[in-house]
Design a protein around this motif. Structure first.
Motif, PDB file in Angstrom:
ATOM      1  N   ALA B 207       0.886  -1.141  -0.390  1.00 19.69           N
ATOM      2  CA  ALA B 207       0.401  -0.467  -0.502  1.00 19.69           C
ATOM      3  C   ALA B 207       0.726   1.049   0.195  1.00 19.69           C
ATOM      4  O   ALA B 207       0.690   2.159  -0.763  1.00 19.69           O
ATOM      5  CB  ALA B 207      -0.728  -0.279   1.284  1.00 19.69           C
ATOM      6  N   ALA B 254      -8.074  -2.241   3.542  1.00 15.93           N
ATOM      7  CA  ALA B 254      -9.358  -1.368   3.549  1.00 15.93           C
ATOM      8  C   ALA B 254      -7.559  -0.143   3.119  1.00 15.93           C
ATOM      9  O   ALA B 254      -7.560   0.654   2.519  1.00 15.93           O
ATOM     10  CB  ALA B 254      -9.377  -0.983   4.277  1.00 15.93           C
ATOM     11  N   PHE B 255      -6.677  -0.557   3.590  1.00 16.59           N
ATOM     12  CA  PHE B 255      -5.704   0.641   3.469  1.00 16.59           C
ATOM     13  C   PHE B 255      -4.816   0.320   2.127  1.00 16.59           C
ATOM     14  O   PHE B 255      -5.118   1.589   0.976  1.00 16.59           O
ATOM     15  CB  PHE B 255      -4.241   0.500   4.366  1.00 16.59           C
ATOM     16  N   TYR B 256      -5.109  -1.125   1.601  1.00 15.36           N
ATOM     17  CA  TYR B 256      -4.312  -1.180   0.542  1.00 15.36           C
ATOM     18  C   TYR B 256      -5.534  -0.731  -0.722  1.00 15.36           C
ATOM     19  O   TYR B 256      -4.691  -0.058  -2.391  1.00 15.36           O
ATOM     20  CB  TYR B 256      -4.015  -2.617   0.394  1.00 15.36           C
ATOM     21  N   LEU B 257      -6.422  -0.921  -0.612  1.00 15.94           N
ATOM     22  CA  LEU B 257      -7.543  -0.807  -1.309  1.00 15.94           C
ATOM     23  C   LEU B 257      -7.073   0.895  -1.491  1.00 15.94           C
ATOM     24  O   LEU B 257      -7.940   1.350  -2.835  1.00 15.94           O
ATOM     25  CB  LEU B 257      -9.081  -1.144  -0.586  1.00 15.94           C
ATOM     26  N   ALA B 258      -7.476   1.559  -0.665  1.00 11.79           N
ATOM     27  CA  ALA B 258      -7.618   3.220  -0.470  1.00 11.79           C
ATOM     28  C   ALA B 258      -6.351   3.250  -1.357  1.00 11.79           C
ATOM     29  O   ALA B 258      -6.912   4.496  -2.010  1.00 11.79           O
ATOM     30  CB  ALA B 258      -7.237   3.300   1.001  1.00 11.79           C
ATOM     31  N   ALA B 259      -5.066   3.021  -1.303  1.00  5.73           N
ATOM     32  CA  ALA B 259      -3.827   3.142  -1.942  1.00  5.73           C
ATOM     33  C   ALA B 259      -4.070   2.824  -3.391  1.00  5.73           C
ATOM     34  O   ALA B 259      -3.527   3.740  -4.506  1.00  5.73           O
ATOM     35  CB  ALA B 259      -2.691   2.538  -1.350  1.00  5.73           C
ATOM     36  N   ARG B 260      -4.867   1.332  -3.709  1.00  9.23           N
ATOM     37  CA  ARG B 260      -5.022   1.315  -5.350  1.00  9.23           C
ATOM     38  C   ARG B 260      -5.987   2.308  -5.502  1.00  9.23           C
ATOM     39  O   ARG B 260      -5.299   3.363  -6.716  1.00  9.23           O
ATOM     40  CB  ARG B 260      -5.201   0.420  -5.234  1.00  9.23           C
ATOM     41  N   VAL B 261      -6.359   3.010  -5.568  1.00 11.94           N
ATOM     42  CA  VAL B 261      -7.507   4.227  -5.765  1.00 11.94           C
ATOM     43  C   VAL B 261      -6.774   5.024  -5.649  1.00 11.94           C
ATOM     44  O   VAL B 261      -6.772   6.097  -7.069  1.00 11.94           O
ATOM     45  CB  VAL B 261      -8.983   3.570  -4.904  1.00 11.94           C
ATOM     46  N   THR B 262      -6.417   5.936  -5.209  1.00  7.54           N
ATOM     47  CA  THR B 262      -5.118   6.539  -4.594  1.00  7.54           C
ATOM     48  C   THR B 262      -4.862   6.818  -5.876  1.00  7.54           C
ATOM     49  O   THR B 262      -4.801   8.393  -6.277  1.00  7.54           O
ATOM     50  CB  THR B 262      -5.162   7.260  -3.385  1.00  7.54           C
TER      51      THR B 262
END
Lengths: 254, 269
Positions: B207, B254-262
Motif C-alpha cells: 500500500a 482497506a488501506f491497500y484498496l484505498a492506496a490503489r484507488v488513490t
C-alpha cells in the motif's frame, strides 16, 4: 601509465572459445570502443573487468575502487519505490553502511550531474515510469557522480534519440579529457562516437583486433576477423559494414 | 465491558506486542515487496508452522521451534538465491513438503488442538510477558540490522548490477534479507498466525509503495499502516468477539484498496 592492463585474457563457455591471448592496456583519458557481433563477449569483457566473471585464462590488472558502470538497459518495475534522484544518489553513497542524509555538497553533486544529462525535470519522478532513454541518461549520471577512475558503459546510447546520444557522448568525452578517466564503451554502432574514439577493440568470430579506427575498421581486418568477405564503406563520414553474417553493423533502424 | 478490558494487563501486553511486531513487519515488508519475495514469506511462515509442530512433538517450546523452522528455510532460500520462476517453483516444492511434515507432527502431537489453531490463525491476546520480551529482543536485532544495512540493502535490492560494481556484497545481503524476513515472519506469526503473516509483511508495504516513491516515506507509511491495522484490530476484537486476525487483515486490506484507488486516481489526473 596504464590504468587498466589486460594480459593474455581467454574466455571459453564450454566448448565455445570466445577469445584467447587478448592483451591491451588503457592509458589515462583513453576512449576505447568495443565492437563486435552479438555473442562475441563484449559484455563478458566488461564483467571480467568488474571482477564479476572469472576469465578462463590470463588476468586483468586495475583498481576496482570507484569504477563507474552503465549496465545494459534493464526495465525497472513501474511501482518500484525509487525516484530518478535516488538512483543517481546510489552512485555516490549507496555502498556505504548505515542511514544518512545527503550532505549539502552531496546534494549539489547529484543535482549537477542530473542537470548535465538533461534530466532535472525527471529527477523526482518514479524511475519505473520513465522511458528507456530517460532511464539511460540517469544511469550515466549515476556512473559519473561517483567521481570514477574508470568508466565502463554497455550500450549506453540504446533507446536515446540522436540529440541525447550526443549529450551523453560529449559528457563522457569531457570526463576523460578533464579528469583523465578512461572510457570503455561497448556498442554495436561506432558512428555516434567516431569523433571521440581513440582506439577500437573489435571482437570477431575468428579473432580480435585493436587499434585506431582506420587500422581496425577496414575490409581487410574485418574479413580476417570474420573469416569471410566483409566490406567496410565510408559513406558521408559514416562507417558502414556490409557482409557480416548477422548484419549487425548494417545500420539498425531504431 | 470494552472499557473494563482496556484496564487488563493482558490487553496492554497484547497492544505492546502488536506494536513491536507491526514496526518490524512494516519495515521488512518494504524490502520484501521491493525484491518480490511475497511467496518466499508465505513459505517461510508455513515452515515456521512445521518447526512449531515439530517442537511440540518433541516437548519443546513451539515459539522456539517456529523461529528455528523459519530461519532454517530463510537461510536455505537466501544461500540458493534463485531467481524468477525457478525460485517460485523451488519455494512451492519446499513449502508443500514442509506443510506435509507439519500435518504429520500435528497428528503425532497429543496435546490441545487449540495450540495448532493459535499457530495458524494467531493468538495475540495470549501473549505473556516472557513472550513479549522475546518479541522485543528479536525486534531490536532486526531493526538494528536494517539501520546498519539500509543503503546497501536498498541499492542491491533495486539495482543489483551496479551495486555489485560498487563492491556491495550483493550475495551476502540477499542471505541477510532472507534471515531478516525469517525473523520477522516468526514475530508476525505470534500475532496474526501462519496463514495471515502476509497481512502484516506484504499489505502495508504494498500500500505504501502505491502512495509514494520516496524511500524514507515508503518506510514510514508502511510502518504506520501496519501499526494502525494491528492496534485497531486488537481494539476491535475487544469490542466484538471476532478473531483479532480478521480485524487486522481487514484494516490492512482497506488501506491497500484505498492506496490503489488513490494511485489510480492520481495517474488519471
Amino acid at each position: 601509465m596504464s590504468i587498466v592492463a589486460v594480459e593474455q585474457l581467454a574466455l571459453r563457455f564450454g566448448e565455445r572459445e570466445l577469445w584467447h591471448d587478448l592483451s591491451f592496456e588503457l592509458a589515462a583519458g583513453e576512449f576505447l570502443a568495443v565492437l563486435g557481433p552479438n555473442g562475441a563477449g563484449k559484455t563478458s569483457l566488461l564483467r571480467i573487468l568488474l571482477g564479476q566473471l572469472e576469465p578462463t585464462g590470463g588476468r586483468v590488472v586495475l583498481d576496482r575502487d570507484r569504477v563507474g558502470y552503465v549496465p545494459q538497459q534493464r526495465v525497472f518495475d513501474r511501482d518500484l519505490p525509487l525516484r530518478g534522484r535516488d538512483l543517481v544518489r546510489f552512485g555516490l553513497d549507496g555502498h556505504r553502511w548505515g542511514v544518512a542524509r545527503l550532505s549539502g555538497e552531496g546534494r549539489r553533486r547529484v543535482d549537477d550531474v542530473i542537470a548535465a544529462v538533461g534530466a532535472s525535470a525527471l529527477a523526482d519522478k518514479p524511475i519505473g515510469v520513465l522511458s528507456g532513454g530517460e532511464q539511460q541518461r540517469l544511469r550515466v549520471a549515476q556512473a559519473l557522480v561517483s567521481d570514477p577512475h574508470l568508466l565502463l558503459a554497455d550500450e549506453p546510447l540504446l533507446s536515446l534519440d540522436l540529440g541525447y546520444q550526443q549529450v551523453i557522448v560529449q559528457l563522457l568525452d569531457k570526463r576523460r579529457r578533464e579528469a583523465g578517466t578512461p572510457v570503455v564503451f561497448v556498442t554495436h554502432d561506432v558512428n555516434p562516437i567516431l569523433h571521440v574514439v581513440d582506439r577500437v577493440l573489435y571482437l570477431g568470430p575468428d579473432g580480435w583486433a585493436i587499434g585506431s579506427i582506420d587500422e581496425v575498421l577496414t575490409s581487410e581486418t574485418l574479413s580476417t576477423l570474420y573469416g569471410t568477405e566483409i566490406d567496410v564503406l565510408r559513406v558521408r563520414g559514416r562507417v558502414v559494414v556490409v557482409g557480416t553474417p548477422d548484419a549487425e553493423h548494417v545500420h539498425h533502424v531504431h | 465491558m470494552f472499557t473494563d478490558l482496556l484496564g487488563e494487563h493482558f490487553v496492554h501486553t497484547a497492544l505492546i506486542a502488536g506494536a513491536v511486531v507491526a514496526i518490524v513487519a512494516g519495515t521488512i515488508g518494504v524490502f520484501v515487496v521491493m525484491r518480490g519475495l511475497s511467496f518466499a514469506v508465505h513459505a517461510i511462515s508455513e515452515l515456521g508452522f512445521t518447526g512449531a509442530t515439530g517442537a511440540l512433538v518433541l516437548g519443546l517450546d513451539p515459539v522456539l521451534g517456529m523461529i528455528c523452522g523459519s530461519v532454517a528455510v530463510g537461510a536455505v532460500l537466501g544461500v540458493l538465491s534463485l531467481r524468477g520462476r525457478e525460485r517460485d517453483s523451488a519455494i512451492g516444492a519446499v513449502l508443500a513438503f514442509g506443510l506435509g511434515l507439519g500435518v504429520l507432527f500435528l497428528s503425532l502431537y497429543q496435546g490441545y488442538a487449540t495450540t495448532a489453531t493459535n499457530l495458524l490463525f494467531g493468538s495475540i491476546v495470549g501473549v505473556d510477558d516472557a513472550q513479549l520480551l522475546g518479541l522485543a529482543i528479536v525486534a531490536v536485532i532486526v531493526l538494528g540490522a536494517v539501520v546498519v544495512l539500509w543503503r546497501p540493502l536498498y541499492f542491491s535490492g533495486v539495482d543489483p548490477e551496479v551495486a555489485r560494481s560498487r563492491r556491495v556484497p550483493v550475495g551476502a545481503l540477499t542471505v541477510a534479507v532472507f534471515l531478516l524476513v525469517a525473523l520477522t515472519t516468526a514475530e508476525a506469526i505470534q500475532v496474526v498466525g501462519v496463514l495471515l503473516v502476509l497481512t502484516l509483511v506484504i499489505t502495508p508495504a504494498a500500500a505504501a509503495q502505491r502512495l509514494t516513491v520516496r524511500p524514507g516515506l515508503t518506510l514510514a507509511l508502511s510502518i504506520g499502516i501496519a501499526l494502525v491495522s494491528t492496534e485497531g484490530g486488537i481494539l476491535l476484537s475487544l469490542a466484538k468477539a471476532w478473531p483479532t486476525s480478521f480485524f487486522i487483515s481487514s484494516i490492512s486490506f482497506a488501506f491497500y484498496l484505498a492506496a490503489r484507488v488513490t494511485s489510480y486516481a492520481r495517474e488519471r489526473a
